[in-house]
Design an enzyme around this catalytic site. Sequence first.
Site, PDB file in Angstrom:
ATOM      1  N   HIS A 254      -3.702 -12.012   4.889  1.00 13.53           N
ATOM      2  CA  HIS A 254      -3.743 -11.263   6.153  1.00 13.53           C
ATOM      3  C   HIS A 254      -4.604 -12.077   7.121  1.00 13.53           C
ATOM      4  CE1 HIS A 254      -4.215  -7.442   8.625  1.00 13.53           C
ATOM      5  NE2 HIS A 254      -5.076  -8.290   9.162  1.00 13.53           N
TER       6      HIS A 254
ATOM      7  N   LYS B 125      -9.558  -2.886   4.534  1.00 11.23           N
ATOM      8  CA  LYS B 125     -10.267  -4.166   4.495  1.00 11.23           C
ATOM      9  C   LYS B 125     -11.688  -3.947   3.959  1.00 11.23           C
ATOM     10  CE  LYS B 125      -7.477  -5.487   8.427  1.00 11.23           C
ATOM     11  NZ  LYS B 125      -7.365  -5.437   9.895  1.00 11.23           N
TER      12      LYS B 125
ATOM     13  N   ARG C 119      -6.692  -2.055  20.272  1.00 11.92           N
ATOM     14  CA  ARG C 119      -8.045  -1.476  20.353  1.00 11.92           C
ATOM     15  C   ARG C 119      -9.053  -2.472  19.798  1.00 11.92           C
ATOM     16  NH1 ARG C 119      -8.687  -1.042  14.927  1.00 11.92           N
ATOM     17  NH2 ARG C 119      -6.804  -0.481  13.786  1.00 11.92           N
TER      18      ARG C 119
HETATM   19  P1  ADP Z   1       0.483  -0.144   9.080  1.00 13.86           P
HETATM   20  O1  ADP Z   1       0.721   0.048  10.539  1.00 13.86           O
HETATM   21  O2  ADP Z   1       0.842   1.058   8.291  1.00 13.86           O
HETATM   22  O3  ADP Z   1      -0.853  -0.723   8.754  1.00 13.86           O
HETATM   23  P2  ADP Z   1       1.693  -2.787   8.661  1.00 13.86           P
HETATM   24  O4  ADP Z   1       3.011  -3.159   9.201  1.00 13.86           O
HETATM   25  O5  ADP Z   1       0.489  -3.387   9.302  1.00 13.86           O
HETATM   26  O6  ADP Z   1       1.590  -1.199   8.621  1.00 13.86           O
HETATM   27  O7  ADP Z   1       1.661  -3.120   7.118  1.00 13.86           O
HETATM   28  C1  ADP Z   1       0.598  -2.688   6.282  1.00 13.86           C
HETATM   29  C2  ADP Z   1       0.501  -3.581   5.063  1.00 13.86           C
HETATM   30  O8  ADP Z   1       1.715  -3.557   4.302  1.00 13.86           O
HETATM   31  C3  ADP Z   1       0.272  -5.035   5.386  1.00 13.86           C
HETATM   32  O9  ADP Z   1      -1.091  -5.338   5.607  1.00 13.86           O
HETATM   33  C4  ADP Z   1       0.817  -5.703   4.132  1.00 13.86           C
HETATM   34  O10 ADP Z   1      -0.132  -5.607   3.095  1.00 13.86           O
HETATM   35  C5  ADP Z   1       1.999  -4.841   3.776  1.00 13.86           C
HETATM   36  N1  ADP Z   1       3.233  -5.364   4.396  1.00 13.86           N
HETATM   37  C6  ADP Z   1       3.792  -4.972   5.560  1.00 13.86           C
HETATM   38  N2  ADP Z   1       4.911  -5.700   5.828  1.00 13.86           N
HETATM   39  C7  ADP Z   1       5.055  -6.563   4.812  1.00 13.86           C
HETATM   40  C8  ADP Z   1       6.009  -7.590   4.489  1.00 13.86           C
HETATM   41  N3  ADP Z   1       7.049  -7.859   5.296  1.00 13.86           N
HETATM   42  N4  ADP Z   1       5.822  -8.289   3.348  1.00 13.86           N
HETATM   43  C9  ADP Z   1       4.781  -8.045   2.535  1.00 13.86           C
HETATM   44  N5  ADP Z   1       3.852  -7.085   2.761  1.00 13.86           N
HETATM   45  C10 ADP Z   1       3.984  -6.357   3.884  1.00 13.86           C
END
Ligand code: ADP
Length: 450
Positions: free
Chosen positions: A211, A240, A294
């Site tokens: 990440h 995190k 934010r």
């Molecule tokens: P949210 O808005 O719920 O936080 P995200 O789109 O940021 O959703 O995704 C949250 C987590 O899900 C990411 O930090 C990652 O760990 C996992 N994730 C999301 N998309 C993918 C992907 N395409 N491949 C692998 N892991 C993913």
Amino acid sequence: MTAFDTVLIANRGEIAERIRRACADLGLRSVAICSTADRDAPYGPRSDLFLCIGPAKASKSYLNIPAILLAARVSGAGAIHPGYGFLSENAGFAEAIEAEGLTFVGPPSSAIRTMGDKIAAKRAMLEAGVPCVPGPDEALPDDPALIARIADEIGYPVIVKAAGGGGGRGMRVVATAAELADSVAITREEARNAFGSPALYIEKFLEHPRHVEIQVLCDAHGHAVWLGHRDCSMQRRHQKVVEEAPAPGIPAEIAARVGASCVEACQRIGYRGVGTFEFLYENGEFYFIEMNTRLQVEHPVTEMTSGTDIVVEQLRAAMGQPLGFTQDDVTCTGHAFECRINAENPETFAASPGVITGLHLPSGPGVRVDTHIEEGYRISPFYDSLIAKVIVHAPDRDQAIERMRAALDDMRIDGIETNLPLHRAIFRDPAFCKGGTDIHHLEHWLRTRG
Ligand code: ADP
């Protein structure tokens, strides 16, 4: 946007204290608010005004838009800073503030809305040249045969995600074609119930990503800069735990290209204030997953490496002041880490509210603690367990690790349980200390360590 000299802080805990201090730096008056559970918050008396706006339940206080607007009106606040969490990414809140003739310390509500819809966000990013996870920037059709064809084209495993999802909910990994139809149906139902919209999209599931995120800062006059990157791969249940800047081992040319595309995206959508582009990083490539519109919990690591006060800059942008520097002026030096100190059992992660009977905070060169706690303060069971952030900065990553070990060893919090022992162990984990571990590393390490 109008001039203001008083800021209402619509939040609590360490970030309320952080915002109060930034206001003081700018000579602005600060109005702190609280629920009945936070009446003893130490930042209350240090603020120019401290108002109790409702009961402990967040929906009746920190999420209560009419009560917050009333507090702003009676206190003469011209601006409202939402902090993080609570109402910080609520476009309706930003609109309600603007409708009152007040300033929302954040981007225009239209930008919050676009980024809150993950399909619209992905489309906006692709248009600006920001690299995204392979998969269409369109909602999935209803026809199962069409869905199957889209998934085949991407290649398994894929991930089905709710356009309106958030907080790690509303997504499902699909390993094979046989599971696809059921997974789509279940996720659609969840999305309809939890987020009020059945819209889904699908993309490649990356198996071992890191990440990595990019911090941006924009004024209201079309100027935008990026302030380097952070690695937040050390997560447990999508939360995190440790963050660092810069993300180790990322080639400078690749980061510069992605950073410039984030700046381009900000200019295209008319972004203002601070924001973060979150990416998955795998095999030397960045893949955009979402934008946080934010201030983030982990902003201090970027403050340390870039020498920028991000909260002060955010307030300046809200006042309509032009950015005082350009991209060429941004230089990131050294390495920074942040440990999130939570009031919780370090083994079971059960929350540990109670009274702090003794406290020693680490200090010294390159050591910073962002916190609102003090001896005698009672940690309330009603909210997030984050009670302090220990941040260190040193000339390089190895020295920063040493500095964090010493800071964690010096820190003492009595009366409640905290995850300090977990952080001490993480900073002795050879894989973490080497750098570049993926988003699954912490959970795997927790399962397998003796
Ligand atoms: P949210 O808005 O719920 O936080 P995200 O789109 O940021 O959703 O995704 C949250 C987590 O899900 C990411 O930090 C990652 O760990 C996992 N994730 C999301 N998309 C993918 C992907 N395409 N491949 C692998 N892991 C993913």
